[in-house]
Design a protein around this motif. Sequence first.
Motif, PDB file in Angstrom:
ATOM      1  N   ASN A  64       0.770  -1.295   0.122  1.00  0.00           N
ATOM      2  CA  ASN A  64      -0.128   0.072  -0.106  1.00  0.00           C
ATOM      3  C   ASN A  64       0.924   1.408  -0.081  1.00  0.00           C
ATOM      4  OD1 ASN A  64      -3.037  -0.299   0.248  1.00  0.00           O
ATOM      5  ND2 ASN A  64      -2.221  -2.096   1.619  1.00  0.00           N
ATOM      6  N   SER A  65       1.965   1.188   0.528  1.00  0.00           N
ATOM      7  CA  SER A  65       2.820   2.268   0.642  1.00  0.00           C
ATOM      8  C   SER A  65       3.543   2.752  -0.781  1.00  0.00           C
ATOM      9  CB  SER A  65       3.818   2.399   1.715  1.00  0.00           C
ATOM     10  OG  SER A  65       4.705   1.093   1.472  1.00  0.00           O
ATOM     11  N   TRP A  66       3.768   1.510  -1.630  1.00  0.00           N
ATOM     12  CA  TRP A  66       4.153   1.560  -2.880  1.00  0.00           C
ATOM     13  C   TRP A  66       2.960   2.164  -3.745  1.00  0.00           C
ATOM     14  CZ3 TRP A  66       2.755  -1.088  -7.530  1.00  0.00           C
ATOM     15  CH2 TRP A  66       3.781  -1.093  -8.495  1.00  0.00           C
ATOM     16  N   ILE A  67       1.845   1.840  -3.500  1.00  0.00           N
ATOM     17  CA  ILE A  67       0.731   2.077  -4.345  1.00  0.00           C
ATOM     18  C   ILE A  67       0.520   3.752  -4.135  1.00  0.00           C
ATOM     19  CG2 ILE A  67      -1.831   2.021  -4.582  1.00  0.00           C
ATOM     20  CD1 ILE A  67      -0.437  -0.102  -5.957  1.00  0.00           C
ATOM     21  N   LEU A  68       0.669   4.193  -2.902  1.00  0.00           N
ATOM     22  CA  LEU A  68       0.367   5.573  -2.484  1.00  0.00           C
ATOM     23  C   LEU A  68       1.453   6.509  -3.030  1.00  0.00           C
ATOM     24  CD1 LEU A  68      -0.815   7.913  -0.934  1.00  0.00           C
ATOM     25  CD2 LEU A  68       0.405   7.185   1.139  1.00  0.00           C
ATOM     26  N   ALA A  69       2.706   6.039  -3.261  1.00  0.00           N
ATOM     27  CA  ALA A  69       3.665   6.923  -3.658  1.00  0.00           C
ATOM     28  C   ALA A  69       3.401   6.909  -5.082  1.00  0.00           C
ATOM     29  CB  ALA A  69       5.167   6.014  -3.466  1.00  0.00           C
ATOM     30  N   GLY A  70       2.968   5.586  -5.988  1.00  0.00           N
ATOM     31  CA  GLY A  70       2.894   6.100  -7.306  1.00  0.00           C
ATOM     32  C   GLY A  70       1.388   6.931  -7.369  1.00  0.00           C
ATOM     33  N   LEU A  71       0.545   6.928  -6.535  1.00  0.00           N
ATOM     34  CA  LEU A  71      -0.673   7.693  -6.644  1.00  0.00           C
ATOM     35  C   LEU A  71      -0.418   9.144  -6.700  1.00  0.00           C
ATOM     36  CD1 LEU A  71      -3.447   5.963  -4.648  1.00  0.00           C
ATOM     37  CD2 LEU A  71      -3.636   6.184  -7.057  1.00  0.00           C
ATOM     38  N   LEU A  72       0.466   9.592  -5.709  1.00  0.00           N
ATOM     39  CA  LEU A  72       0.866  10.729  -5.605  1.00  0.00           C
ATOM     40  C   LEU A  72       1.814  11.349  -6.731  1.00  0.00           C
ATOM     41  CD1 LEU A  72       1.847  10.942  -1.761  1.00  0.00           C
ATOM     42  CD2 LEU A  72       0.075  11.738  -2.857  1.00  0.00           C
ATOM     43  N   SER A  73       2.604  10.687  -7.162  1.00  0.00           N
ATOM     44  CA  SER A  73       3.163  10.946  -8.287  1.00  0.00           C
ATOM     45  C   SER A  73       2.370  11.287  -9.660  1.00  0.00           C
ATOM     46  CB  SER A  73       4.587   9.947  -8.718  1.00  0.00           C
ATOM     47  OG  SER A  73       3.837   8.587  -9.278  1.00  0.00           O
ATOM     48  N   ILE A  74       1.107  10.528  -9.677  1.00  0.00           N
ATOM     49  CA  ILE A  74       0.324  10.734 -11.121  1.00  0.00           C
ATOM     50  C   ILE A  74      -0.583  11.961 -10.595  1.00  0.00           C
ATOM     51  CG2 ILE A  74      -1.806   9.535 -11.915  1.00  0.00           C
ATOM     52  CD1 ILE A  74      -0.466   6.870 -11.809  1.00  0.00           C
ATOM     53  N   THR A  75      -0.824  12.017  -9.218  1.00  0.00           N
ATOM     54  CA  THR A  75      -1.996  13.044  -9.043  1.00  0.00           C
ATOM     55  C   THR A  75      -1.288  14.423  -9.040  1.00  0.00           C
ATOM     56  OG1 THR A  75      -2.876  11.649  -7.198  1.00  0.00           O
ATOM     57  CG2 THR A  75      -3.365  13.734  -7.497  1.00  0.00           C
ATOM     58  N   THR A  76      -0.079  14.542  -8.902  1.00  0.00           N
ATOM     59  CA  THR A  76       0.390  15.982  -9.075  1.00  0.00           C
ATOM     60  C   THR A  76       0.625  16.181 -10.655  1.00  0.00           C
ATOM     61  OG1 THR A  76       2.783  14.946  -8.784  1.00  0.00           O
ATOM     62  CG2 THR A  76       1.833  15.935  -7.006  1.00  0.00           C
ATOM     63  N   VAL A  77       0.675  15.202 -11.424  1.00  0.00           N
ATOM     64  CA  VAL A  77       0.490  15.465 -12.733  1.00  0.00           C
ATOM     65  C   VAL A  77      -0.698  15.791 -13.405  1.00  0.00           C
ATOM     66  CG1 VAL A  77       1.082  14.520 -15.190  1.00  0.00           C
ATOM     67  CG2 VAL A  77       2.823  13.851 -13.412  1.00  0.00           C
ATOM     68  N   THR A  78      -1.825  14.823 -13.168  1.00  0.00           N
ATOM     69  CA  THR A  78      -2.944  15.074 -13.703  1.00  0.00           C
ATOM     70  C   THR A  78      -3.880  16.399 -13.247  1.00  0.00           C
ATOM     71  OG1 THR A  78      -4.146  13.466 -12.103  1.00  0.00           O
ATOM     72  CG2 THR A  78      -3.328  12.630 -14.225  1.00  0.00           C
ATOM     73  N   SER A  79      -3.464  16.660 -11.743  1.00  0.00           N
ATOM     74  CA  SER A  79      -4.421  17.667 -11.097  1.00  0.00           C
ATOM     75  C   SER A  79      -3.763  19.149 -11.653  1.00  0.00           C
ATOM     76  CB  SER A  79      -4.282  17.644  -9.732  1.00  0.00           C
ATOM     77  OG  SER A  79      -2.882  17.714  -8.941  1.00  0.00           O
ATOM     78  N   THR A  80      -2.528  19.175 -11.940  1.00  0.00           N
ATOM     79  CA  THR A  80      -1.760  20.411 -12.308  1.00  0.00           C
ATOM     80  C   THR A  80      -2.339  20.583 -13.705  1.00  0.00           C
ATOM     81  OG1 THR A  80       0.457  19.086 -12.933  1.00  0.00           O
ATOM     82  CG2 THR A  80       0.134  20.412 -10.881  1.00  0.00           C
ATOM     83  N   LEU A  81      -2.329  19.268 -14.609  1.00  0.00           N
ATOM     84  CA  LEU A  81      -2.580  19.510 -15.927  1.00  0.00           C
ATOM     85  C   LEU A  81      -4.430  20.046 -16.075  1.00  0.00           C
ATOM     86  CD1 LEU A  81      -2.244  19.071 -19.053  1.00  0.00           C
ATOM     87  CD2 LEU A  81      -2.664  16.697 -18.581  1.00  0.00           C
ATOM     88  N   GLY A  82      -5.029  19.544 -15.296  1.00  0.00           N
ATOM     89  CA  GLY A  82      -6.418  19.750 -15.220  1.00  0.00           C
ATOM     90  C   GLY A  82      -6.690  21.254 -14.902  1.00  0.00           C
ATOM     91  N   ALA A  83      -5.923  21.852 -14.077  1.00  0.00           N
ATOM     92  CA  ALA A  83      -6.067  23.220 -13.674  1.00  0.00           C
ATOM     93  C   ALA A  83      -5.649  24.336 -14.714  1.00  0.00           C
ATOM     94  CB  ALA A  83      -5.250  23.586 -12.455  1.00  0.00           C
ATOM     95  N   LEU A  84      -4.893  23.672 -15.677  1.00  0.00           N
ATOM     96  CA  LEU A  84      -4.556  24.492 -16.936  1.00  0.00           C
ATOM     97  C   LEU A  84      -5.627  24.690 -17.981  1.00  0.00           C
ATOM     98  CD1 LEU A  84      -0.881  23.386 -17.074  1.00  0.00           C
ATOM     99  CD2 LEU A  84      -1.654  25.632 -16.616  1.00  0.00           C
ATOM    100  N   GLY A  85      -6.624  23.981 -17.838  1.00  0.00           N
ATOM    101  CA  GLY A  85      -7.723  23.863 -18.867  1.00  0.00           C
ATOM    102  C   GLY A  85      -8.458  25.432 -18.882  1.00  0.00           C
ATOM    103  N   THR A  86      -8.351  25.900 -17.821  1.00  0.00           N
ATOM    104  CA  THR A  86      -8.996  27.389 -18.136  1.00  0.00           C
ATOM    105  C   THR A  86      -8.038  28.328 -19.017  1.00  0.00           C
ATOM    106  OG1 THR A  86      -9.355  27.414 -15.430  1.00  0.00           O
ATOM    107  CG2 THR A  86      -9.091  29.622 -16.462  1.00  0.00           C
ATOM    108  N   MET A  87      -6.773  28.288 -19.010  1.00  0.00           N
ATOM    109  CA  MET A  87      -5.860  28.946 -19.842  1.00  0.00           C
ATOM    110  C   MET A  87      -6.468  28.585 -21.239  1.00  0.00           C
ATOM    111  SD  MET A  87      -1.743  29.251 -19.970  1.00  0.00           S
ATOM    112  CE  MET A  87      -1.407  27.498 -20.782  1.00  0.00           C
ATOM    113  N   VAL A  88      -6.428  27.217 -21.382  1.00  0.00           N
ATOM    114  CA  VAL A  88      -6.757  27.039 -23.046  1.00  0.00           C
ATOM    115  C   VAL A  88      -8.436  27.309 -23.094  1.00  0.00           C
ATOM    116  CG1 VAL A  88      -7.221  24.842 -24.564  1.00  0.00           C
ATOM    117  CG2 VAL A  88      -5.390  24.937 -22.588  1.00  0.00           C
ATOM    118  N   ASN A  89      -9.068  27.220 -22.422  1.00  0.00           N
ATOM    119  CA  ASN A  89     -10.528  27.703 -22.563  1.00  0.00           C
ATOM    120  C   ASN A  89     -10.609  29.352 -22.847  1.00  0.00           C
ATOM    121  OD1 ASN A  89     -13.472  27.305 -22.587  1.00  0.00           O
ATOM    122  ND2 ASN A  89     -13.408  28.768 -20.709  1.00  0.00           N
TER     123      ASN A  89
END
Length: 294
Positions: A64-89
């Motif tokens: 579970n600690s391995w899974i959590l580390a992977g989740l955080l490394s993914i979340t920081t990518v997808t959430s920052t990318l999602g927030a930039l949608g405002t700029m494209v819009n």
Amino acid sequence: MLKKLIYRNSSLYFRDRTSVFFSLLSVLIVIALYILFLAKMQVDSVNQQTNGMLKGDDLSYLINSWILAGLLSITTVTSTLGALGTMVNDRANRIVMDFKSSPLSAMTYPISCVITSFAVGAIISVISFVVYGAYIYFGTGYLFGIGMILKCLGLICLSAMMNAAFMGFLVSFFSTNSAYSSASLIIGTVIGFINGLYVPMGALPETIQSVLKCLPFGHVASLFRRVLMQESIDLCFKNAPVSVRESYTHDFGVVLDWNGNEISSYISITFILIVSLVSLVLFFINFRRKKQEI
């Protein structure tokens, strides 16, 4: 005015439930894959290396600690990318032209987009960390220490900063929502492979491993694993030979190496900071280059 723009961008992001959902989609995919495949793969691998010595909560804590580390490394990518949608819009609807023709400094708008992206990435990642950390505690009885939590929060900020700059540069090339959506879908799909979560690093061919180690995302995942898995690895492999421990940490991307030499945390952090700075500069340059764009 910068604070107002940041507030505006953040409000637009959290108001759009679709953007928030797709930011978390990769996390949901990882959890589903964990239930169906990843957990069993880890259990089989660890049992094979330790001759079945590990069972119960200790093994669950490790996985579970391995899974959590992977989740955080993914979340920081997808959430920052999602927030930039405002700029494209804003660009697609020509709202950005209003900002460019206003008395605002030329850099105020792009800076607000990067800061918003960083803030959203950090917030979503901290929430993910708290929720999954609580799941680990109630499931195994193990609780992360204060030092580990502080280090993880620091890594979340570092990763969110790097991804806000890197994704900002990438998104600055998009002028339509369809192009942005397609890129978001592709990135959200492949980031788990790049971070060595869907397929452990050691299971990939050497050539592909070398390519992934040239990208900052794998280094972020490795740093999270070094911090979050330190206790579980010490606990699970305390009676195992050193070679077994080293084999596990290399196969599952806890430790990265180059030509047989271990890549230290300091080198990974330095690499991430350099990528952040270069991406930020390129983002501002590209935004200024497009200032006449309609």
